[in-house]
Design a protein around this motif. Structure first.
Motif, PDB file in Angstrom:
ATOM      1  N   ASP A 100      34.472  26.272  55.189  1.00 32.91           N
ATOM      2  CA  ASP A 100      33.647  25.101  54.921  1.00 32.91           C
ATOM      3  C   ASP A 100      33.570  24.208  56.157  1.00 32.91           C
ATOM      4  OD1 ASP A 100      35.916  23.451  54.999  1.00 32.91           O
ATOM      5  OD2 ASP A 100      36.053  23.241  52.821  1.00 32.91           O
ATOM      6  N   ALA A 101      32.798  23.124  56.038  1.00 33.70           N
ATOM      7  CA  ALA A 101      32.544  22.266  57.194  1.00 33.70           C
ATOM      8  C   ALA A 101      33.799  21.596  57.723  1.00 33.70           C
ATOM      9  CB  ALA A 101      31.499  21.213  56.830  1.00 33.70           C
ATOM     10  N   SER A 102      34.809  21.428  56.874  1.00 35.11           N
ATOM     11  CA  SER A 102      36.047  20.777  57.304  1.00 35.11           C
ATOM     12  C   SER A 102      37.049  21.754  57.896  1.00 35.11           C
ATOM     13  CB  SER A 102      36.691  20.052  56.115  1.00 35.11           C
ATOM     14  OG  SER A 102      37.203  20.984  55.174  1.00 35.11           O
ATOM     15  N   GLY A 103      36.755  23.060  57.813  1.00 37.02           N
ATOM     16  CA  GLY A 103      37.657  24.058  58.365  1.00 37.02           C
ATOM     17  C   GLY A 103      38.550  24.753  57.365  1.00 37.02           C
ATOM     18  N   VAL A 104      38.400  24.459  56.063  1.00 36.41           N
ATOM     19  CA  VAL A 104      39.162  25.191  55.050  1.00 36.41           C
ATOM     20  C   VAL A 104      38.585  26.602  54.944  1.00 36.41           C
ATOM     21  CG1 VAL A 104      39.872  25.305  52.631  1.00 36.41           C
ATOM     22  CG2 VAL A 104      39.679  23.083  53.787  1.00 36.41           C
ATOM     23  N   VAL A 105      39.459  27.606  55.017  1.00 45.21           N
ATOM     24  CA  VAL A 105      39.051  29.006  55.017  1.00 45.21           C
ATOM     25  C   VAL A 105      39.371  29.614  53.650  1.00 45.21           C
ATOM     26  CG1 VAL A 105      39.233  31.223  56.188  1.00 45.21           C
ATOM     27  CG2 VAL A 105      39.588  29.105  57.476  1.00 45.21           C
ATOM     28  N   TYR A 106      38.446  30.412  53.139  1.00 45.49           N
ATOM     29  CA  TYR A 106      38.604  31.051  51.837  1.00 45.49           C
ATOM     30  C   TYR A 106      38.496  32.569  52.006  1.00 45.49           C
ATOM     31  CZ  TYR A 106      37.651  26.344  50.102  1.00 45.49           C
ATOM     32  OH  TYR A 106      37.694  24.990  49.866  1.00 45.49           O
ATOM     33  N   VAL A 107      39.382  33.287  51.323  1.00 41.18           N
ATOM     34  CA  VAL A 107      39.331  34.744  51.281  1.00 41.18           C
ATOM     35  C   VAL A 107      39.321  35.175  49.817  1.00 41.18           C
ATOM     36  CG1 VAL A 107      40.472  36.907  51.897  1.00 41.18           C
ATOM     37  CG2 VAL A 107      40.541  34.978  53.482  1.00 41.18           C
ATOM     38  N   ALA A 108      38.372  36.046  49.465  1.00 43.59           N
ATOM     39  CA  ALA A 108      38.289  36.609  48.115  1.00 43.59           C
ATOM     40  C   ALA A 108      38.423  38.123  48.215  1.00 43.59           C
ATOM     41  CB  ALA A 108      36.964  36.225  47.455  1.00 43.59           C
ATOM     42  N   TRP A 109      39.081  38.719  47.220  1.00 39.63           N
ATOM     43  CA  TRP A 109      39.268  40.166  47.233  1.00 39.63           C
ATOM     44  C   TRP A 109      39.588  40.662  45.830  1.00 39.63           C
ATOM     45  CZ3 TRP A 109      42.962  36.644  48.569  1.00 39.63           C
ATOM     46  CH2 TRP A 109      44.240  36.787  48.041  1.00 39.63           C
ATOM     47  N   GLN A 110      39.513  41.978  45.665  1.00 40.22           N
ATOM     48  CA  GLN A 110      39.931  42.616  44.416  1.00 40.22           C
ATOM     49  C   GLN A 110      41.448  42.730  44.387  1.00 40.22           C
ATOM     50  OE1 GLN A 110      36.344  45.790  44.416  1.00 40.22           O
ATOM     51  NE2 GLN A 110      38.104  46.408  43.206  1.00 40.22           N
ATOM     52  N   ASP A 111      42.039  42.485  43.201  1.00 39.16           N
ATOM     53  CA  ASP A 111      43.491  42.569  43.100  1.00 39.16           C
ATOM     54  C   ASP A 111      43.884  42.762  41.646  1.00 39.16           C
ATOM     55  OD1 ASP A 111      46.422  41.750  43.242  1.00 39.16           O
ATOM     56  OD2 ASP A 111      45.795  41.456  45.325  1.00 39.16           O
ATOM     57  N   ALA A 112      44.914  43.593  41.425  1.00 39.99           N
ATOM     58  CA  ALA A 112      45.373  43.897  40.067  1.00 39.99           C
ATOM     59  C   ALA A 112      46.613  43.101  39.676  1.00 39.99           C
ATOM     60  CB  ALA A 112      45.658  45.394  39.932  1.00 39.99           C
ATOM     61  N   ARG A 113      47.006  42.089  40.464  1.00 45.81           N
ATOM     62  CA  ARG A 113      48.245  41.361  40.184  1.00 45.81           C
ATOM     63  C   ARG A 113      48.158  40.526  38.913  1.00 45.81           C
ATOM     64  NH1 ARG A 113      49.903  38.461  45.002  1.00 45.81           N
ATOM     65  NH2 ARG A 113      48.566  39.894  46.179  1.00 45.81           N
ATOM     66  N   PHE A 114      46.955  40.203  38.443  1.00 49.88           N
ATOM     67  CA  PHE A 114      46.814  39.356  37.257  1.00 49.88           C
ATOM     68  C   PHE A 114      46.939  40.142  35.960  1.00 49.88           C
ATOM     69  CE2 PHE A 114      44.332  37.515  40.735  1.00 49.88           C
ATOM     70  CZ  PHE A 114      44.940  36.279  40.843  1.00 49.88           C
ATOM     71  N   SER A 115      47.002  41.477  36.051  1.00 46.53           N
ATOM     72  CA  SER A 115      47.147  42.311  34.854  1.00 46.53           C
ATOM     73  C   SER A 115      48.289  43.303  35.012  1.00 46.53           C
ATOM     74  CB  SER A 115      45.840  43.074  34.584  1.00 46.53           C
ATOM     75  OG  SER A 115      45.534  43.929  35.681  1.00 46.53           O
ATOM     76  N   SER A 116      49.215  43.006  35.909  1.00 49.59           N
ATOM     77  CA  SER A 116      50.358  43.893  36.187  1.00 49.59           C
ATOM     78  C   SER A 116      49.901  45.304  36.517  1.00 49.59           C
ATOM     79  CB  SER A 116      51.325  43.911  34.993  1.00 49.59           C
ATOM     80  OG  SER A 116      51.856  42.616  34.779  1.00 49.59           O
ATOM     81  N   GLY A 117      48.797  45.389  37.261  1.00 52.84           N
ATOM     82  CA  GLY A 117      48.340  46.679  37.744  1.00 52.84           C
ATOM     83  C   GLY A 117      47.404  47.423  36.832  1.00 52.84           C
ATOM     84  N   GLN A 118      46.951  46.815  35.733  1.00 57.45           N
ATOM     85  CA  GLN A 118      46.091  47.525  34.789  1.00 57.45           C
ATOM     86  C   GLN A 118      44.654  47.633  35.269  1.00 57.45           C
ATOM     87  OE1 GLN A 118      47.326  49.139  31.946  1.00 57.45           O
ATOM     88  NE2 GLN A 118      49.122  48.625  33.195  1.00 57.45           N
ATOM     89  N   ARG A 119      44.138  46.567  35.869  1.00 55.78           N
ATOM     90  CA  ARG A 119      42.745  46.562  36.318  1.00 55.78           C
ATOM     91  C   ARG A 119      42.585  45.481  37.382  1.00 55.78           C
ATOM     92  NH1 ARG A 119      43.418  44.050  31.691  1.00 55.78           N
ATOM     93  NH2 ARG A 119      43.335  46.030  30.588  1.00 55.78           N
ATOM     94  N   ASP A 120      41.541  45.631  38.176  1.00 50.47           N
ATOM     95  CA  ASP A 120      41.295  44.665  39.240  1.00 50.47           C
ATOM     96  C   ASP A 120      40.579  43.431  38.718  1.00 50.47           C
ATOM     97  OD1 ASP A 120      42.492  46.278  41.080  1.00 50.47           O
ATOM     98  OD2 ASP A 120      40.634  46.995  41.990  1.00 50.47           O
ATOM     99  N   ALA A 121      40.947  42.296  39.284  1.00 52.28           N
ATOM    100  CA  ALA A 121      40.265  41.028  39.072  1.00 52.28           C
ATOM    101  C   ALA A 121      39.825  40.513  40.442  1.00 52.28           C
ATOM    102  CB  ALA A 121      41.197  40.039  38.379  1.00 52.28           C
ATOM    103  N   ILE A 122      39.254  39.319  40.466  1.00 50.70           N
ATOM    104  CA  ILE A 122      38.839  38.700  41.723  1.00 50.70           C
ATOM    105  C   ILE A 122      39.837  37.611  42.084  1.00 50.70           C
ATOM    106  CG2 ILE A 122      37.002  37.525  42.957  1.00 50.70           C
ATOM    107  CD1 ILE A 122      36.369  40.412  41.947  1.00 50.70           C
ATOM    108  N   ALA A 123      40.503  37.783  43.213  1.00 49.76           N
ATOM    109  CA  ALA A 123      41.497  36.825  43.704  1.00 49.76           C
ATOM    110  C   ALA A 123      40.886  35.964  44.796  1.00 49.76           C
ATOM    111  CB  ALA A 123      42.722  37.561  44.233  1.00 49.76           C
ATOM    112  N   LEU A 124      41.348  34.709  44.860  1.00 49.15           N
ATOM    113  CA  LEU A 124      40.890  33.775  45.885  1.00 49.15           C
ATOM    114  C   LEU A 124      42.088  33.031  46.446  1.00 49.15           C
ATOM    115  CD1 LEU A 124      38.332  32.432  47.230  1.00 49.15           C
ATOM    116  CD2 LEU A 124      38.579  30.637  45.496  1.00 49.15           C
ATOM    117  N   SER A 125      42.157  32.969  47.774  1.00 46.70           N
ATOM    118  CA  SER A 125      43.191  32.196  48.448  1.00 46.70           C
ATOM    119  C   SER A 125      42.518  31.351  49.517  1.00 46.70           C
ATOM    120  CB  SER A 125      44.234  33.126  49.077  1.00 46.70           C
ATOM    121  OG  SER A 125      45.231  32.397  49.767  1.00 46.70           O
ATOM    122  N   ARG A 126      43.151  30.239  49.890  1.00 49.34           N
ATOM    123  CA  ARG A 126      42.571  29.382  50.911  1.00 49.34           C
ATOM    124  C   ARG A 126      43.640  28.908  51.881  1.00 49.34           C
ATOM    125  NH1 ARG A 126      41.292  23.601  47.850  1.00 49.34           N
ATOM    126  NH2 ARG A 126      43.261  23.455  46.710  1.00 49.34           N
TER     127      ARG A 126
END
Length: 496
Positions: free
Chosen positions: A292-318
């Protein structure tokens, strides 16, 4: 949400790149990229693969420009491959092109990057190149391409991206990975410091170690002049393979780079057709990146950590400190009981975050079809999200088979004024003669889409708990990574 079809019937001819192996999906467009002009907001440029091959790349890349905010488009081609006019004089004398990427400088100059190649990866007689072209008229015409790197069978250049520095129009950065027969895949980099008039020699900027690879390298420019390259690192050792999202930072426009920082372990298991168990070819190895304009960086990706490995969800970190530290991943998609895949992230000028993705929430018991929808989740704090329906359901089973039903290893999202502009691929109901097309949606329609959607309120994103890896999760994770490694450097063919 009302959509505009951007792609059109193919103008490329079968046989334009000589004798080839694999199945050619004429009129199949996949893997789009998009950018809006910061000088003229109604000018938007998109790119995609045109006429996808089953075993790697496409006949060529197509580009398109609009000057009315996306309602009407003028299509163009660049000689990135033989089918679009490539020859020995312009460097495009290669059979296929893939991985389109577009970016635009703050002065309105546009850049397009292609991975162009001939032959199977690392096989005798093969070649690969990263090739860039420039447009000074909003994407209507493009310059004679410049080859940043070209290798024969000893190396394969893969998964490139290009980023024009939003702070200084003199600087544009291209980054990719360079594979060899020993499965090494370091990050490579080239830049221009004169607005695309010339490019400095390509060079390695990060080596993950013997037998390890990077993939999905992408750069963002931060306020103050620093740049950040984010990628997935695939490490092989001890009888197992792992994948990690990492970031390296440069404070001198890419002259030197700091040691890598870990964003998060990438724990995706990959998307499966829920009816048949057959893998879908998704974007599970390619993280999406925005700033963003202030320099906060965002990364989104597929990840199965929210279902203990059952299926992928969309993860976001900043990261709020230029990539030095990263927040605990948060689940973006609202329906955790179904797989979500291939995210894209972008931040509007007003600071609103948008994340797009596909999911199977409207799938039926009919195993002959795979109903799939496309969604956008918006947020002002990266913790709560409001979801809107963009398109679907459409039948993913109609997509070209490129190591699984394939819409692209990535999709695209930009903004113009106050509008999010999702730029994405979906299948058509018209049959195998026109399997997919590229569409654009309009963010000003989001209010209506929210009203129509069952997800009318804000959803609190699930903050990931500490990972407790099970043996089954580890097995599925490893299978997913091994599928990608086989797609990258198989015994006799490739699927980029």
């Amino acid at each position: 949400m009302p959509l505009v079809r951007v792609s059109a019937a193919s103008t490329l001819t079968a046989g334009c790149n000589g004798a080839q192996t694999g199945t050619l999906f004429i009129n199949a467009e996949v893997e789009p990229s998009v950018i809006a002009n910061p000088v003229s907001p109604a000018n938007i440029i998109g790119a995609w693969q045109q006429d996808r091959w089953s075993n790697g790349g496409a006949q060529g890349l197509m580009l398109a420009a609009t000057f009315d905010g996306g309602q009407n488009w003028t299509r163009a081609s660049v000689p990135f491959s033989r089918c679009t006019g490539g020859n020995t004089g312009n460097g495009g004398d290669l059979d296929r092109a893939t991985d389109p990427w577009v970016s635009m400088s703050p002065d309105g100059i546009a850049y397009a990057l292609s991975l162009s190649f001939s032959g199977a990866t690392l096989m005798p007689g093969s070649a690969s190149a990263m090739i860039v072209s420039r447009s000074a008229d909003g994407g209507l015409t493009w310059s004679t391409p410049i080859t940043l790197i070209r290798d024969g069978a000893q190396f394969f250049n893969d998964k490139g991206s290009i980023t024009a520095d939003s702070n200084d129009a003199h600087f544009v950065y291209a980054v990719w990975d360079r594979l060899d027969a020993a499965n090494n895949g370091p990050s490579w980099f080239a830049r221009t410091i004169d607005g695309g008039a010339s490019w400095q020699p390509a060079r390695g900027i990060y080596d993950p170690g013997a037998g390890n690879q990077t993939i999905g390298n992408q750069i963002v420019a931060l306020p103050g002049g620093a740049i950040l390259n984010v990628f997935t690192e695939i490490d092989v050792g001890g009888g197992r393979v792992t994948s990690t999202i990492r970031a390296i930072r440069s404070t001198d426009h890419g002259d030197t780079w700091a040691a890598p920082v870990t964003v998060a372990d990438l724990l995706a298991v990959g998307t499966l057709n829920p009816d048949t168990g057959v893998p879908v070819r998704d974007g599970s190895d390619v993280p999406a990146l925005a700033v963003d304009a202030s320099g906060v960086v965002y990364v989104a990706w597929q990840d199965a950590r929210f279902s203990s490995g059952q299926r992928d969800a969309i993860a976001l970190s900043r990261s709020t400190d230029g990539g030095a530290t990263w927040s605990t991943p948060v689940r973006v998609n609202s329906i955790p009981a179904t797989a979500a895949f291939t995210p894209t992230v972008h931040v509007r000028s007003d600071g609103v975050i948008g994340v797009t993705y596909y999911d199977f929430r409207n799938n039926t018991s009919d195993s002959a079809t795979l109903p799939t929808d496309y969604w956008i989740a918006t947020s002002t704090d990266a913790l709560t999200f409001r979801e809107a329906h963009l398109s679907g359901p459409f039948d993913l089973d109609l997509a070209p088979d490129a190591g699984g039903a394939f819409l692209g290893d990535y999709q695209a999202l930009t903004s113009s004024g106050g509008d999010f502009l999702p730029f994405f691929v979906q299948t058509n109901a018209g049959g195998v003669g026109n399997r997919t097309d590229v569409f654009i949606g309009f963010g000003r329609m989001l209010a209506a889409a929210h009203a129509e959607s069952a997800q009318t309120g804000e959803n609190a994103g699930e903050i990931a708990a500490p990972v407790q890896m099970t043996s089954d999760w580890q097995r599925r994770l490893q299978q997913r990574i091994e599928r990608r490694l086989e797609q990258r450097v198989p015994d006799s063919t490739t699927r980029h």
